[in-house]
Design an enzyme around this catalytic site. Structure first.
Site, PDB file in Angstrom:
ATOM      1  N   HIS A 150       7.368   0.413   2.750  1.00  0.00           N
ATOM      2  CA  HIS A 150       7.726  -1.077   2.960  1.00  0.00           C
ATOM      3  C   HIS A 150       6.117  -1.887   2.254  1.00  0.00           C
ATOM      4  CE1 HIS A 150       4.391   0.306   5.554  1.00  0.00           C
ATOM      5  NE2 HIS A 150       4.193  -1.026   6.097  1.00  0.00           N
ATOM      6  N   ASN A 165       0.619  -1.403   0.546  1.00  0.00           N
ATOM      7  CA  ASN A 165      -0.297  -0.388  -0.097  1.00  0.00           C
ATOM      8  C   ASN A 165       0.766   0.869  -0.292  1.00  0.00           C
ATOM      9  OD1 ASN A 165      -1.977  -1.747   0.553  1.00  0.00           O
ATOM     10  ND2 ASN A 165      -2.330  -1.632   2.059  1.00  0.00           N
ATOM     11  N   HIS A 180       7.134   4.755   5.487  1.00  0.00           N
ATOM     12  CA  HIS A 180       8.644   4.213   6.040  1.00  0.00           C
ATOM     13  C   HIS A 180       8.364   3.029   4.416  1.00  0.00           C
ATOM     14  CE1 HIS A 180      12.033   3.330   6.784  1.00  0.00           C
ATOM     15  NE2 HIS A 180      11.953   2.208   6.020  1.00  0.00           N
ATOM     16  N   GLN A 212       4.007  -5.770   2.862  1.00  0.00           N
ATOM     17  CA  GLN A 212       3.451  -6.632   3.248  1.00  0.00           C
ATOM     18  C   GLN A 212       2.752  -8.397   2.864  1.00  0.00           C
ATOM     19  OE1 GLN A 212       0.695  -5.868   6.374  1.00  0.00           O
ATOM     20  NE2 GLN A 212       0.121  -4.026   5.560  1.00  0.00           N
TER      21      GLN A 212
END
Length: 380
Positions: free
Chosen positions: A208, A195, A206, A210
């Site tokens: 990233h 996202n 930050h 998942q």
């Protein structure tokens, strides 16, 4: 049609596994051209108890399972830079990642599923059959695994700032974790996603992504399996052939084709489909992973060229075959979507989309593809 030279394969990427103070797994993936040494600091924080596994409740109207994960209410929400939980730890910020790193993967502190896992002795076929049954007031344990993938130590930035080497490290981490999670008891499907943007609802700036290890086959994938069953053999091969001949095609690589789909739901929607049948990241070859790194990076860089104002918010969803069913039918596919329909306008899931699941497209897919081709051609 946009054809670009794919870079040569990368040398070895190094994996270094350790544990955080509370027992959660932390894995460092070092770039092939890393400047980091082999040593990693240990987590100095006092151990805290892990949250209980959430409860799954079935919606009898749809048969879908809803995870009631109350512990997620306590997760970080847009913390200031000095308290970034994905930055390397400092004396003033004991974060989730004790050392400097290239790419880091760790178990989510506030998971949507898990940290408990199913019993290794469970009858998987019986579990899948039970999940398909419909009842009122039905619950199941919310077993599973949720991991965070931090793409680097920098707090801000995007794929436009990453090297091809870094992108390749992320792809290697995705493949490694897909294999590992698929082997855990009770995991029925592994989902890799990212996202980006406050418009999407991110809780951390930050960069990233998942990885979810679901204890059931997701509704989207069940619908896909039903479509494949209805259409018959050759489902993905026929989609690929149709899209490659269309004016919506963006990039044709050696192993993957990138296109705007015929029936795009969102103002910006880009798919990338494997040329051969490959069920998930774990089953890809090194050459395919090399190409994924290059093409995925180009797609996301192009999205940020569409508007000069702010970076484009998006959800990047990697659709993989379930662990135990449909592996010979579901093919690895990326779907990137963005609600941005103009520089200062967003598409929201309103009455028709949310209430009935009936999408109304705002932009003709062919027009969206033309804009994306222009953006791709402007990349170096």
């Amino acid at each position: 049609m946009n054809r670009k030279q794919i870079n040569a394969p990368m040398p070895d990427i190094t994996k270094r596994a350790t544990r955080l103070s509370d027992g959660r797994e932390l894995i460092y993936f070092d770039d092939a051209d890393t400047t980091l040494g082999p040593d990693r600091a240990q987590d100095s924080r006092r151990p805290e108890p892990r949250p209980p596994a959430p409860s799954l409740r079935q919606d009898p109207l749809t048969g879908e399972w809803i995870s009631i994960a109350a512990a997620r209410q306590n997760r970080a929400f847009l913390p200031p830079a000095e308290l970034d939980p994905l930055a390397p730890s400092t004396p003033g910020n004991a974060s989730e990642i004790p050392s400097d790193y290239d790419v880091a993967v760790f178990e989510n502190k506030s998971p949507s599923f898990g940290p408990a896992l199913a019993s290794p002795d469970e009858d998987e076929a019986a579990v899948l059959a039970e999940q398909l049954a419909i009842g009122i007031g039905r619950t199941l344990p919310g077993v599973g695994r949720c991991e965070v993938v931090s793409f680097g130590p920098q707090r801000i930035g995007s794929w436009a700032d990453f090297s091809v080497s870094r992108a390749r490290t992320v792809v290697e981490a995705w493949a490694d974790r897909t294999s590992a999670l698929s082997a855990l008891p009770g995991i029925q499907q592994v989902y890799v996603f990212e996202n980006r943007g406050k418009e999407i609802g991110v809780t951390l700036h930050h960069p990233h992504g998942q990885i979810y290890g679901y204890p059931y086959v997701t509704p989207r994938t069940r619908n896909l399996l039903a479509s494949i069953e209805s259409y018959g053999p050759g489902f993905f091969a026929d989609i690929l052939e149709y899209e490659q001949k269309s004016e919506r095609v963006l990039i044709v690589g050696e192993h993957f084709t990138v296109f705007v789909p015929f029936a795009a739901r969102w103002p910006i929607e880009v798919h990338m489909l494997a040329h051969r049948h490959v069920p998930d990241f774990a089953a890809t070859t090194p050459d395919e992973r090399d190409e994924i790194a290059v093409l995925y990076r180009r797609i996301l860089r192009a999205l940020d060229r569409l508007y000069d104002t702010t970076p484009t918010p998006y959800i990047a969803a990697w659709h993989q075959a379930p662990v135990r069913v449909g592996r010979d039918r579901v093919r690895l596919m990326l779907q990137v979507t963005s609600p941005r329909r103009a520089a200062d306008k967003m598409k929201f899931r309103a009455g028709s989309e949310t209430g009935m699941g009936a999408f109304i497209g705002d932009i003709e897919p062919e027009a969206a593809a033309a804009r994306l081709r222009t953006a791709l051609d402007s990349l170096d």
